[in-house]
Design a protein around this motif. Structure first.
Motif, PDB file in Angstrom:
ATOM      1  N   UNK A 182      23.710  17.658  68.748  1.00 43.72           N
ATOM      2  CA  UNK A 182      24.915  16.921  69.126  1.00 43.72           C
ATOM      3  C   UNK A 182      25.131  17.021  70.627  1.00 43.72           C
ATOM      4  N   UNK A 183      25.440  15.886  71.256  1.00 40.71           N
ATOM      5  CA  UNK A 183      25.730  15.875  72.686  1.00 40.71           C
ATOM      6  C   UNK A 183      27.202  15.539  72.888  1.00 40.71           C
ATOM      7  N   UNK A 184      27.910  16.419  73.599  1.00 45.53           N
ATOM      8  CA  UNK A 184      29.330  16.263  73.884  1.00 45.53           C
ATOM      9  C   UNK A 184      29.546  16.548  75.365  1.00 45.53           C
ATOM     10  N   UNK A 185      30.755  16.341  75.896  1.00 45.87           N
ATOM     11  CA  UNK A 185      30.965  16.605  77.329  1.00 45.87           C
ATOM     12  C   UNK A 185      30.566  18.014  77.771  1.00 45.87           C
ATOM     13  N   UNK A 186      30.656  19.002  76.869  1.00 51.87           N
ATOM     14  CA  UNK A 186      30.294  20.376  77.243  1.00 51.87           C
ATOM     15  C   UNK A 186      28.793  20.600  77.298  1.00 51.87           C
ATOM     16  N   UNK A 187      28.005  19.663  76.747  1.00 53.76           N
ATOM     17  CA  UNK A 187      26.555  19.833  76.761  1.00 53.76           C
ATOM     18  C   UNK A 187      25.921  19.417  75.450  1.00 53.76           C
ATOM     19  N   UNK A 191      32.240  17.052  60.566  1.00 57.83           N
ATOM     20  CA  UNK A 191      32.378  17.967  61.689  1.00 57.83           C
ATOM     21  C   UNK A 191      31.097  18.775  61.854  1.00 57.83           C
ATOM     22  N   UNK A 192      30.862  19.173  63.102  1.00 56.19           N
ATOM     23  CA  UNK A 192      29.608  19.812  63.487  1.00 56.19           C
ATOM     24  C   UNK A 192      29.874  21.209  64.042  1.00 56.19           C
ATOM     25  N   UNK A 234      31.826  21.513  67.594  1.00 57.59           N
ATOM     26  CA  UNK A 234      31.669  20.829  68.873  1.00 57.59           C
ATOM     27  C   UNK A 234      32.080  19.353  68.782  1.00 57.59           C
ATOM     28  N   UNK A 235      32.101  18.844  67.550  1.00 59.25           N
ATOM     29  CA  UNK A 235      32.523  17.450  67.359  1.00 59.25           C
ATOM     30  C   UNK A 235      33.213  17.318  66.014  1.00 59.25           C
TER      31      UNK A 235
END
Length: 218
Positions: free
Chosen positions: A159-164, A183-184, A193-194
């Motif tokens: 998973x890619x989110x603003x934190x990395x 949810x992840x 994270x998401x």
């Protein structure tokens, strides 16, 4: 991840959710598109250990609204021989068990909402294909709502989110009320994270912007 059926969820979500309980033999939920769930093999994950000072910052969107929320572990307390993490979200304190089951929200020393039994967003060890159900009572000043929810662990996903970018495990929840959640959980941040959720006709999303771990002994 910390909230209940109101506008902000105890522990997750920009819109509150709640659930709990475990039972074997129930049918796993399916995603919104109706496709069957296909768990991917992965090693089971143990419950994380939170520490006072751990914190998470999330970006959230819901309808035409958006913003950020900050969650921080501020204490660990024992009540009736049960140990809880106390987590601050805004001006409320949310109580989680060691297994990260959401139990209650307290504001100005008054219980504002609680789930009986506590809501199990996770059942450890977290293993692909695991599933459980929760039947419980969500209690708040406006009244009591019965919950009958189903959970399934889908499997590992990147998973890619603003934190990395994180190696995570996806979970799905469905309810008898038409609500749903995806949810992840990422071991590297000791939480989700998401988060994608639906409450009736409303949808929301949360994405981790920053993880602020407390210092730990080396």
């Amino acid at each position: 991840m910390l909230l209940a059926i109101v506008r902000a969820l105890p522990g997750f979500g920009a819109v509150l959710l709640v659930v709990t309980g475990c039972a074997a033999g129930s049918s796993p939920p399916t995603p919104a598109d109706g496709a069957p769930l296909r768990p991917t093999s992965a090693a089971p994950l143990a419950a994380p250990a939170w520490q006072v000072g751990d914190g998470w910052v999330y970006e959230w969107t819901g309808g035409n609204e958006s913003g950020t929320k900050t969650i921080q572990v501020i204490d660990m307390r024992a009540l009736n021989d049960v140990r809880y993490y106390v987590v601050r979200l805004g001006d409320a304190e949310h109580y989680y068990t060691d297994a990260l089951h959401w139990a209650a929200a307290i504001r100005e020393r008054t219980v504002e909402a609680r789930m009986v039994p506590p809501l199990p967003w996770f059942v450890w060890p977290l293993a692909p294909g695991a599933r459980w159900v929760h039947q419980g009572r969500f209690e708040q000043r406006e009244g009591v709502v019965s919950h009958d929810d189903r959970f399934v662990v889908i499997g590992p996903e990147r998973v890619e989110v603003p934190a990395g970018r994180y190696e995570a495990v996806k979970l799905v929840r469905e309810t008898n009320r038409g609500d749903s959640d995806e949810y992840w959980y990422a071991p590297d941040v000791r939480w989700y994270v998401r988060w994608l959720g639906r409450r009736g006709d409303s949808q929301f999303e949360e994405r981790l912007r920053e993880y602020r771990p407390a210092s730990r002994p080396r």
